[in-house]
Design a protein around this motif. Sequence first.
Motif, short mmCIF file in Angstrom:
data_model
loop_
_atom_site.label_atom_id
_atom_site.label_comp_id
_atom_site.label_asym_id
_atom_site.label_seq_id
_atom_site.Cartn_x
_atom_site.Cartn_y
_atom_site.Cartn_z
N LYS A 89 0.87 -1.18 0.00
CA LYS A 89 0.00 0.00 0.00
C LYS A 89 0.91 1.23 0.00
N PRO A 90 0.72 2.14 -0.96
CA PRO A 90 1.63 3.29 -0.99
C PRO A 90 1.42 4.22 0.20
N SER A 91 2.47 4.96 0.56
CA SER A 91 2.35 5.92 1.66
C SER A 91 1.35 7.01 1.30
N ARG A 92 1.34 7.38 0.01
CA ARG A 92 0.40 8.38 -0.46
C ARG A 92 -0.02 8.04 -1.90
N GLY A 93 -1.18 8.51 -2.30
CA GLY A 93 -1.67 8.24 -3.65
C GLY A 93 -2.52 6.98 -3.67
N ARG A 94 -3.08 6.65 -4.85
CA ARG A 94 -3.91 5.45 -4.91
C ARG A 94 -3.75 4.71 -6.23
N VAL A 95 -4.08 3.42 -6.17
CA VAL A 95 -4.02 2.58 -7.36
C VAL A 95 -5.43 2.07 -7.64
N GLU A 96 -5.93 2.38 -8.82
CA GLU A 96 -7.24 1.84 -9.22
C GLU A 96 -6.97 0.63 -10.09
N ARG A 97 -7.39 -0.52 -9.60
CA ARG A 97 -7.09 -1.78 -10.30
C ARG A 97 -8.41 -2.40 -10.77
N LEU A 98 -8.54 -2.59 -12.06
CA LEU A 98 -9.79 -3.16 -12.58
C LEU A 98 -9.54 -4.60 -13.02
N GLY A 99 -8.67 -5.25 -12.35
CA GLY A 99 -8.34 -6.64 -12.65
C GLY A 99 -7.32 -7.13 -11.66
N ARG A 100 -6.98 -8.43 -11.75
CA ARG A 100 -6.04 -9.02 -10.79
C ARG A 100 -4.63 -9.04 -11.40
N ALA A 101 -3.64 -8.84 -10.54
CA ALA A 101 -2.25 -8.84 -11.01
C ALA A 101 -1.48 -9.99 -10.40
N ILE A 102 -0.47 -10.43 -11.10
CA ILE A 102 0.41 -11.49 -10.58
C ILE A 102 1.85 -11.02 -10.75
N TYR A 103 2.69 -11.39 -9.79
CA TYR A 103 4.06 -10.87 -9.77
C TYR A 103 5.06 -12.01 -9.95
N ILE A 104 5.95 -11.87 -10.91
CA ILE A 104 6.99 -12.90 -11.14
C ILE A 104 8.33 -12.29 -10.73
N PRO A 105 8.94 -12.82 -9.65
CA PRO A 105 10.13 -12.16 -9.09
C PRO A 105 11.40 -12.43 -9.90
N GLN A 106 12.42 -11.62 -9.63
CA GLN A 106 13.72 -11.82 -10.27
C GLN A 106 14.31 -13.17 -9.85
N ASN A 107 14.13 -13.48 -8.58
CA ASN A 107 14.61 -14.77 -8.06
C ASN A 107 13.54 -15.80 -8.41
N ILE A 108 13.56 -16.23 -9.66
CA ILE A 108 12.44 -16.95 -10.25
C ILE A 108 12.07 -18.28 -9.55
N PRO A 109 13.01 -19.04 -8.97
CA PRO A 109 12.59 -20.29 -8.30
C PRO A 109 11.56 -20.05 -7.18
#
Lengths: 245, 477
Positions: free
Chosen positions: B308-328
């Motif tokens: 959650k950002p300290s300030r500002g907002r994110v409007e998300r109209l869908g789900r996100a998935i995160y693929i890290p650099q450390n892929i395993p």
Amino acid sequence: MRRSSVAWAIRDFSNLFIYSKKLEEYSTISRLSHASILLVASTLTRLYLDGVASILGFSYITIMALITISMFKGFKNIVRGMILLVFFTGIALFTYLVSGLLGWSRQDPVSVLSGTMYVYALFTSFSCLLQLVSIREWGGLMNRLGFKNASLIMGLTLLQTPLIIIYTSEAYTTIKLKYGNKRLYKVVTPLILLTFYTARGLAEAYILYGFHVGNELTKWSSRDLLLYLTSVIVLTGVLLLILIG
Amino acid sequence: MNTGNYTLLVKDLYYRYPGRGLVLRGLNLVVSRGEHVIIIGDTGSGKTTLARVISKTADLIYGGEVSGEIYLSGRRLSDIKLSELHKYIHVIGQNPYLHFTAHIVREDLYNYALRVTGSRKHATRAFKRVVEALGLHSLLDKYFLELSGGEAKRVAVSKALIPDPELLVFDEPLMWLDDRGIMDFQEVLRVLRYLGKSVIVLEHRFIPIARLFDRIYLLDNGRLYDVTDKTLRITRQRLDPAVIDGERRVREIGDTVLRALNITQKYNGRIVLNNVNIEVRRGESILIYGLNGSGKTTLLKILAGYLKPSRGRVERLGRAIYIPQNIPLFFTEETIGKEIIEICRAWSRGSQCIEEGLRNCRELGLFIDESPFTLSHGQMVKLAILIARLSGADIILLDEPFSGLTYIDRAKLIDYISSSNSTFILATSNLDAIGNSMWSQLYVLEEGSLKPLNQIPTSSLKWASIIYEEIKRGLGN
């Protein structure tokens, strides 16, 4: 706790396994004896105090341990590092108290609170051992006691523990976004594997560099007086509580 | 041949890991005193194995069979005791954080110096020498976990120089380094040249450093080929960027799927992100470039809805998935098939999802009974993208997916992303991923601010992969 904070709390928790940069200002013996006295005080409180007196005793030890660690690593670092522990013990405490109120548990609130404070006192005292004594000094101590192989294994383990905790934080974020809230236990699989890879990498580093175990443990520094004085205050406080309680 | 004239002499070297086929097949290599050599090759071609064999770790940690002759400064490797090996050779591995044997840089270097020299006086001298040579003063009192990849690499090099070895071997030194880190490494090579050290670099991202070497070898099918002249000639050619990048693929762009407004993020009192704004539409592929520590990962996690950002907002109209650099860290199951089944079940996507997943695996050349953890880095990234798509995620966030990939694998990954209709936001710290026409929006993240990247570099990833294909052509015939 905000869900985003869990990953950062895990990351900050790794701080509690890293020794301070200011160790040289005090001798090895004074630091080691102070951490040991905190552990002894926790044990004495557990053995000889109960009820509200034990809560007071454990709180006192926890505060003294936190003061000591913040002398070495700063107050902010310690508070952030403790968030994860507070979070989990908070959940446990809440569950016990609610189940007690609903009649599902026979534990009285005072003993539940005492148990929680015991966890804090024990953890912070143990954490002092890791933050106030360097890996090299641990190796030296164990070597003197004749545990040469154990000192090597312990040293390498302590060295990489913070890194593994940071991996845990990263894995937690990834799996939470991959599966949602349902399958967080799956974090374990990639972590086991990364721990294995890290261990193998460490074995290679050991072959290349070896592992320096310092035998030169410092015995005296002028600033030790402050630490010895704090140790005396800890022990006196607990003994007084035992006598009164 | 007088073996004493060379820092390293390898004759007819064969090696196999226990229970596997031959990795090195009659490899020959000569490195003269002070010579700098780079060995390029595909992922899995045996570069790391070569480093392990000539530093004894292949034998001591991995087991396996070694045959052939290896001499270090005239002495047979098998005759050199482990305790004196550091005087001859030092390997700086892919992960520089594993080189530390103490938490604080100063202590780590000094302890090692003390161990090698045996006396405080000599240790102090050796310590000062390496600190001066590589300009480490500002890093000495840091915890090793506080160092960036480039800084950790510099400390690892200094540590390797303490026993004053004849030969330094770098295994994929550019991995984890951003563009500034690569410049740092070029400087390190110059220092080593000045000190008269022999150097072997094992790297597949060779273009930024190729001209700094005396000889360039290609490791292919377990053997080395001298490709110095060919590589230098080809890298000098200028190719037409339009031909390299090909035609711009037309992607179907839909409605807004994510909008970040005035995002500010603080951590430990430091502003990581400052008033960041971004709008993402369905089907777009967005690239964010920034050096290590610029806040790319934090931004991705905020966009994913995890932080959650300290300030500002994110409007998300869908789900996100995160693929890290450390892929395993992305994979949780013992086989690829189970990964597919689990993700489809987790998001209640039904049997059609499983069938689609298994079919796509076959198309990607992945075996469902294989463990995801044994795949190459490039295959892991592709599998992770496939899983993300199967989960029904609307936005796929990729954090440094290119690190550890060859130019060809990078180009293939770009093609794979480009051919997909999903929405991608990709963060990278290397400009060589950028010169491609597939990105619908390009940004640079600098000092917490996100700005459009107007100047697209002419050297592209595709160009690099064409060069590499060209170097490989006609070898081994």
